[in-house]
Design a protein around this motif. Sequence first.
Motif, PDB file in Angstrom:
ATOM      1  N   GLN A 115       0.831  -1.216   0.000  1.00 45.67           N
ATOM      2  CA  GLN A 115       0.000   0.000   0.000  1.00 45.67           C
ATOM      3  C   GLN A 115       0.862   1.261   0.000  1.00 45.67           C
ATOM      4  OE1 GLN A 115      -2.139  -1.359   3.511  1.00 45.67           O
ATOM      5  NE2 GLN A 115      -4.054  -1.404   2.347  1.00 45.67           N
ATOM      6  N   LEU A 116       2.050   1.194   0.610  1.00 42.51           N
ATOM      7  CA  LEU A 116       2.975   2.330   0.524  1.00 42.51           C
ATOM      8  C   LEU A 116       3.441   2.516  -0.910  1.00 42.51           C
ATOM      9  CD1 LEU A 116       5.189   1.818   3.717  1.00 42.51           C
ATOM     10  CD2 LEU A 116       3.004   2.989   3.491  1.00 42.51           C
ATOM     11  N   ALA A 117       3.730   1.402  -1.585  1.00 45.04           N
ATOM     12  CA  ALA A 117       4.105   1.495  -2.997  1.00 45.04           C
ATOM     13  C   ALA A 117       2.953   2.063  -3.821  1.00 45.04           C
ATOM     14  CB  ALA A 117       4.515   0.115  -3.519  1.00 45.04           C
ATOM     15  N   ALA A 118       1.719   1.705  -3.457  1.00 49.11           N
ATOM     16  CA  ALA A 118       0.556   2.245  -4.164  1.00 49.11           C
ATOM     17  C   ALA A 118       0.449   3.752  -3.965  1.00 49.11           C
ATOM     18  CB  ALA A 118      -0.718   1.559  -3.681  1.00 49.11           C
ATOM     19  N   TYR A 119       0.831   4.251  -2.771  1.00 49.61           N
ATOM     20  CA  TYR A 119       0.811   5.704  -2.565  1.00 49.61           C
ATOM     21  C   TYR A 119       1.766   6.396  -3.539  1.00 49.61           C
ATOM     22  CZ  TYR A 119       1.619  10.361  -0.992  1.00 49.61           C
ATOM     23  OH  TYR A 119       1.754  11.724  -1.004  1.00 49.61           O
ATOM     24  N   HIS A 120       2.942   5.835  -3.729  1.00 48.15           N
ATOM     25  CA  HIS A 120       3.887   6.436  -4.675  1.00 48.15           C
ATOM     26  C   HIS A 120       3.316   6.407  -6.099  1.00 48.15           C
ATOM     27  CE1 HIS A 120       7.298   7.212  -2.007  1.00 48.15           C
ATOM     28  NE2 HIS A 120       6.953   6.108  -1.369  1.00 48.15           N
ATOM     29  N   ALA A 121       2.564   5.362  -6.423  1.00 51.76           N
ATOM     30  CA  ALA A 121       1.895   5.331  -7.725  1.00 51.76           C
ATOM     31  C   ALA A 121       0.846   6.439  -7.809  1.00 51.76           C
ATOM     32  CB  ALA A 121       1.248   3.960  -7.950  1.00 51.76           C
ATOM     33  N   TYR A 122       0.103   6.643  -6.737  1.00 47.20           N
ATOM     34  CA  TYR A 122      -0.859   7.751  -6.684  1.00 47.20           C
ATOM     35  C   TYR A 122      -0.156   9.085  -6.908  1.00 47.20           C
ATOM     36  CZ  TYR A 122      -3.166  11.633  -4.308  1.00 47.20           C
ATOM     37  OH  TYR A 122      -3.664  12.876  -4.001  1.00 47.20           O
ATOM     38  N   ALA A 123       0.959   9.318  -6.185  1.00 55.62           N
ATOM     39  CA  ALA A 123       1.684  10.583  -6.319  1.00 55.62           C
ATOM     40  C   ALA A 123       2.196  10.767  -7.745  1.00 55.62           C
ATOM     41  CB  ALA A 123       2.847  10.633  -5.324  1.00 55.62           C
ATOM     42  N   ALA A 124       2.610   9.675  -8.385  1.00 54.73           N
ATOM     43  CA  ALA A 124       3.078   9.762  -9.769  1.00 54.73           C
ATOM     44  C   ALA A 124       1.932  10.109 -10.710  1.00 54.73           C
ATOM     45  CB  ALA A 124       3.730   8.443 -10.182  1.00 54.73           C
ATOM     46  N   ALA A 125       0.759   9.521 -10.483  1.00 53.66           N
ATOM     47  CA  ALA A 125      -0.403   9.849 -11.319  1.00 53.66           C
ATOM     48  C   ALA A 125      -0.791  11.304 -11.147  1.00 53.66           C
ATOM     49  CB  ALA A 125      -1.579   8.941 -10.964  1.00 53.66           C
ATOM     50  N   PHE A 126      -0.732  11.799  -9.897  1.00 60.15           N
ATOM     51  CA  PHE A 126      -1.044  13.204  -9.648  1.00 60.15           C
ATOM     52  C   PHE A 126      -0.040  14.108 -10.365  1.00 60.15           C
ATOM     53  CE2 PHE A 126      -0.454  17.127  -7.286  1.00 60.15           C
ATOM     54  CZ  PHE A 126      -1.743  17.615  -7.230  1.00 60.15           C
TER      55      PHE A 126
END
Length: 270
Positions: free
Chosen positions: A141-152
């Motif tokens: 889920q931490l890795a998913a947050y970084h994916a979220y930040a990249a999408a943003f």
Amino acid sequence: MSFDYEAYLACFLTGDDDSLVERFFAEDCEMRSASGVRRGHQGMREFLHWAHDGVRECPRVQHYLQDERTVFADIDMDFHATSHRPDFPFGELHPGDSLTVKFLARYDLDEDQKVRVLTTAAWPPGVGVTTLPPLGGHPSQLAAYHAYAAAFSNGDPQRYTRFYTDDVVLELGSVPRIEGAQGIADFYTAMFRTVRETLTIHDLDASDERIVVDCTSRFTAIADAPDFVVAPLAKDDFAEVGVKVTYTLRDGRICHIGVQRTRDPVVTRA
């Protein structure tokens, strides 16, 4: 001494492929999968660096069996993209995308309790897998947050709003509060026509209830933005601001975003 599979998994979850290969694989190792055979430390490193270029791979082991020379594991493998990977083996990925693939893996060990042969089989994405809520305290889920930040940072509301509840609230302090996933998407889509924001993460603390991030927001003008709220910017100028962002989670999705400045804006002129 026996092979410590739990330590192997913990190392894998750090994303440090070089350490993983050095600590747990024999010099003459082989990895056998549907895409081919990789041999030796160099072959393993080259494959892992390619596979993980812009993609974090996070194993969630469902079951495993181990004896003195073999480990056999049923793994739900999460992949989280921070870059565009049109060539990714399980399908094209864009920043913010995630998918889960069921793997069966057999690790044959040598006399030194290092992996001599790794053999894997995989199912199509999403078949027979368990899933986690999008965000939380698990390493995946931490890795998913970084994916979220990249999408943003990529200005892709179709993907970054997947991480929001419908009734999410954004409080920036510099503008009135913004309500709803669509409201946030509309606000940033309008802003990104003249100013693009990218996030650099310095520190992250996460639980299943909230994520607190220390980061730098860089605002880059792609057109003149004399009325930009952070600082007036001409085309190609950029401003950097230190911020603490607190994301409150509900069932693994962001329901509230609070932003506080921690460092004053610094403007660099083109």
